[in-house]
Every structure is written in structure tokens, then in C-alpha cells.
Design a protein around this motif. Structure first.
Motif, short mmCIF file in Angstrom:
data_model
loop_
_atom_site.label_atom_id
_atom_site.label_comp_id
_atom_site.label_asym_id
_atom_site.label_seq_id
_atom_site.Cartn_x
_atom_site.Cartn_y
_atom_site.Cartn_z
N ALA A 1 -60.63 -26.51 -12.81
CA ALA A 1 -59.42 -27.33 -12.63
C ALA A 1 -58.17 -26.45 -12.64
O ALA A 1 -57.25 -26.65 -11.83
N ARG A 2 -58.11 -25.48 -13.54
CA ARG A 2 -56.95 -24.60 -13.60
C ARG A 2 -56.83 -23.76 -12.34
O ARG A 2 -55.74 -23.59 -11.79
N PHE A 3 -57.95 -23.24 -11.87
CA PHE A 3 -57.92 -22.43 -10.66
C PHE A 3 -57.48 -23.26 -9.46
O PHE A 3 -56.71 -22.79 -8.62
N ARG A 4 -57.96 -24.49 -9.35
CA ARG A 4 -57.56 -25.32 -8.22
C ARG A 4 -56.05 -25.55 -8.23
O ARG A 4 -55.39 -25.48 -7.18
N GLY A 5 -55.51 -25.83 -9.41
CA GLY A 5 -54.07 -26.03 -9.50
C GLY A 5 -53.29 -24.77 -9.13
O GLY A 5 -52.29 -24.84 -8.40
N ARG A 6 -53.74 -23.63 -9.61
CA ARG A 6 -53.03 -22.39 -9.32
C ARG A 6 -53.19 -21.98 -7.86
O ARG A 6 -52.27 -21.42 -7.25
N LEU A 7 -54.34 -22.26 -7.28
CA LEU A 7 -54.52 -21.95 -5.87
C LEU A 7 -53.66 -22.85 -4.98
O LEU A 7 -53.14 -22.39 -3.95
N ARG A 8 -53.48 -24.10 -5.38
CA ARG A 8 -52.54 -24.95 -4.64
C ARG A 8 -51.13 -24.37 -4.71
O ARG A 8 -50.40 -24.34 -3.70
N LEU B 1 -50.38 -21.39 -4.91
CA LEU B 1 -50.34 -20.19 -4.07
C LEU B 1 -50.37 -20.53 -2.58
O LEU B 1 -50.36 -19.64 -1.74
N GLY B 2 -50.40 -21.83 -2.26
CA GLY B 2 -50.31 -22.25 -0.87
C GLY B 2 -51.60 -22.66 -0.20
O GLY B 2 -51.61 -22.93 1.00
N HIS B 3 -52.69 -22.74 -0.95
CA HIS B 3 -53.96 -23.12 -0.33
C HIS B 3 -54.09 -24.64 -0.28
O HIS B 3 -53.71 -25.35 -1.22
N SER B 4 -54.65 -25.13 0.80
CA SER B 4 -54.84 -26.57 0.97
C SER B 4 -56.04 -27.04 0.16
O SER B 4 -56.91 -26.24 -0.23
N ASP B 5 -56.11 -28.36 -0.06
CA ASP B 5 -57.27 -28.91 -0.76
C ASP B 5 -58.55 -28.65 0.02
O ASP B 5 -59.63 -28.46 -0.56
N GLY B 6 -58.44 -28.64 1.36
CA GLY B 6 -59.62 -28.36 2.18
C GLY B 6 -60.14 -26.96 1.96
O GLY B 6 -61.36 -26.74 1.88
N GLN B 7 -59.23 -25.99 1.86
CA GLN B 7 -59.65 -24.62 1.58
C GLN B 7 -60.28 -24.52 0.19
O GLN B 7 -61.35 -23.94 0.01
N ILE B 8 -59.58 -25.11 -0.80
CA ILE B 8 -60.03 -24.97 -2.18
C ILE B 8 -61.39 -25.64 -2.38
O ILE B 8 -62.19 -25.21 -3.22
#
Length: 313
Positions: A257-264, A266-273
Motif C-alpha cells: 500500500a505504501r509503495f503504491r501511494g509513493r509510486l502514484r 512519482l507519476g505512475h498511473s494505477d494501470g502501471q502500478i
């Protein structure tokens, strides 16, 4: 050990051990533990790979070690039941060859062919070689007109393992014997790896491993399990930005969950994540490093091969 004539693996073994005997199943009649092309390497103090185990393999290793002193080649046809007391009812033709650095000079693909009894190359063999060169055809390993013909081994999947801690070591131990996988193993320093590196995987150490992501092929599959959550996150960020065939991260639901939030952020889309699998492994098997490695290996092998599939960027 990859299926087919694993030239890279044989060269690495020769560089480490000097003269190496290679035992390959050239032909099978009836039921046998392994099919044509299954091979193992044997040297004075060890062996790698398998031709099926049991009495057949035990006898083959002994013959290979005896041949190492003499050099050359031998062909043995072994009926598994009458000669060896194995349950399989067929027979196996084994070809044992001794290789050194000089013998490997000039070996090239896409097929490796050599005479087993000194006879010249026949028309059928010549046609197979010509078709392989013209069309890229890869016929299975076989004995034809007294010649052993094998395709060069080509790994079907590239697995990049980031981290040489307990789980990384367990993963390499489980995955490296499997055919058709090319492993790249990365960490920050040489002393993070075992004192004796396993044969097969390519080990790389660098103080900035994240910079190697740019050198990974787009079809590689990544397993991220370093000692640092910050490095794990940076690797995920770069892998998602570059594109890959798969991304798995060691951790927990909280880490995911933390990584998904931080990756968002950083500009990554939900599809990428969504392409990131975290945690990896099979929770029901437990948290022991070998249990995690087994779960990851089963997941990898259960996936349908995705040639050229990339994470959308």
C-alpha cells in the motif's frame, strides 16, 4: 541448465574446472526419465544438471569421470530395465564428450552437429543445418546418420533478481537449475553474495544498482528483494518507467500500500502500478526464505510465457 546445447554454461564450467565431460541423452526408445537433449556436466569434483537420476545417472557420472582422463567421446545404449533395474521400460542412448577451451573454439549455432563414429556428414544432416541457417529452424536433439545434432540453448525468459540476502540466495538456488531461464543477480557489494558464486546466474555488484535498470531488456522479469525499502522503491520506480514483462516485490500488504501511494506520487498511473505484485510468494507456505522462494518459483513457472509483453509506460 538450459535445454539444448548450453554453450555459455559449458564455457563457464570449462573456465572454472578445466576439462569437463558433458553427458547428453541422444536418443530414447520407449519410456525413459528424460528425453533427447537432456544433459549434465561432470568434472573431477562435482556435476551439474541431470539426465534423469537413479542408476542411469550414477553409472553415467562414473563413465564420464573415467573419460576425463582419456579425452574423446563415447556412445552407450542402455536398456533401463534389464541393465539397470529401473522401472522405465525403454532404452537410452547417452553421448559423453570431453570438452576443454580448445574444443569449444569455433562452436556456433544455430545447431551444433558432430559425428559420433567418424563418418562424413550425410545429406539429411546437411539439410537440417542448411534449413536452420536459412530459416532459423530448431529441430530437437537427435542422432541422425551417425551424427548428434543439438540446437543451441536459447533462454526463453530473463529473470533479474535484485538482492543477495537470504531470500535472494534461496531464489537463485531454486531457479538456477531450471531450464530456459537466464538469471541476472544484483546487489551493492561482492560480500553480499555467497563466497562461492553458483554456476549459471550472472552476478553483478555495484554501489548504485538502480542504474542497471536502464540496461535490462524490456522483456525481463524483475524480483525486487534488497535490504533497503528505499532501494526497493527506487528500483520499482525505474522498472515501471522503463517497462518490463513482470515486477514482483518482497514485502507485506502494508508495504504494498505504501509503495503504491509513493509510486502514484512519482507519476505512475494505477494501470502501471497494477503490474507490481507485492508481496511475492505464497503466504500459506510461511515466511522462511526457502518457502518464499518455492512460492515465487511456482508462480513464475505457472505463468503463461509472455514474450515481448511490457508494462505500459
Amino acid at each position: 541448465m538450459a535445454e539444448g546445447f548450453d554453450l555459455g554454461g559449458l564455457r563457464a564450467a570449462v573456465a572454472r574446472h578445466g576439462r569437463v565431460a558433458r553427458v547428453v541423452v541422444g536418443a530414447v526408445e520407449g519410456s525413459a526419465p528424460r528425453g533427447p537433449g537432456a544433459a549434465m556436466l561432470v568434472w573431477a569434483g562435482g556435476a551439474r544438471g541431470t539426465i534423469g537420476g537413479g542408476a542411469l545417472e550414477w553409472e553415467a557420472i562414473a563413465r564420464a569421470r573415467a573419460l576425463l582422463a582419456e579425452g574423446g567421446l563415447r556412445v552407450d545404449r542402455r536398456p533401463l530395465g534389464p541393465a539397470l533395474g529401473q522401472c522405465c521400460g525403454g532404452s537410452v542412448t547417452l553421448v559423453t564428450e570431453v570438452w576443454d577451451a580448445a574444443a569449444l573454439d569455433g562452436i556456433e549455432g544455430p545447431l551444433v552437429a558432430r559425428s559420433l563414429d567418424g563418418r562424413p556428414m550425410g545429406l539429411e544432416v546437411r539439410r537440417l543445418l542448411d534449413r536452420a541457417r536459412r530459416e532459423g529452424a530448431r529441430p530437437p536433439a537427435q542422432i541422425r546418420q551417425g551424427w548428434l545434432i543439438e540446437p543451441l540453448a536459447l533462454p526463453e525468459r530473463e529473470i533479474w533478481i535484485w538482492g543477495a540476502g537470504h531470500v535472494g540466495r534461496a531464489l537463485v538456488a531454486v531457479l538456477s537449475p531450471l531450464p530456459d531461464l537466464a538469471l541476472t543477480w544484483i546487489d551493492v557489494a561482492r560480500d553480499r553474495f555467497p563466497e562461492i558464486l553458483p554456476e549459471g546466474p550472472r552476478a553483478i555488484w555495484t554501489p548504485r544498482p538502480e542504474e542497471l535498470v536502464a540496461h535490462a531488456p524490456p522483456h525481463a522479469e524483475h524480483l525486487v528483494l534488497t535490504f533497503s525499502h528505499a532501494l526497493d522503491l527506487e528500483l520499482c520506480h525505474r522498472i515501471l518507467s522503463r517497462g518490463a514483462a513482470g515486477l514482483g516485490v518482497i514485502g507485506s500488504a502494508t508495504k504494498a500500500a505504501r509503495f503504491r501511494g509513493r509510486l502514484r506520487a512519482l507519476g505512475h498511473s494505477d494501470g502501471q502500478i497494477a503490474h507490481m505484485v507485492c508481496p511475492i510468494g505464497d503466504k500459506s507456505l510461511g515466511k522462511h526464505p526457502q518457502a518464499i522462494a518455492l512460492g515465487v518459483a511456482v508462480g513464475l513457472l505457472g505463468q503463461k510465457r509472455r514474450v515481448g509483453a511490457e508494462i505500459a509506460s
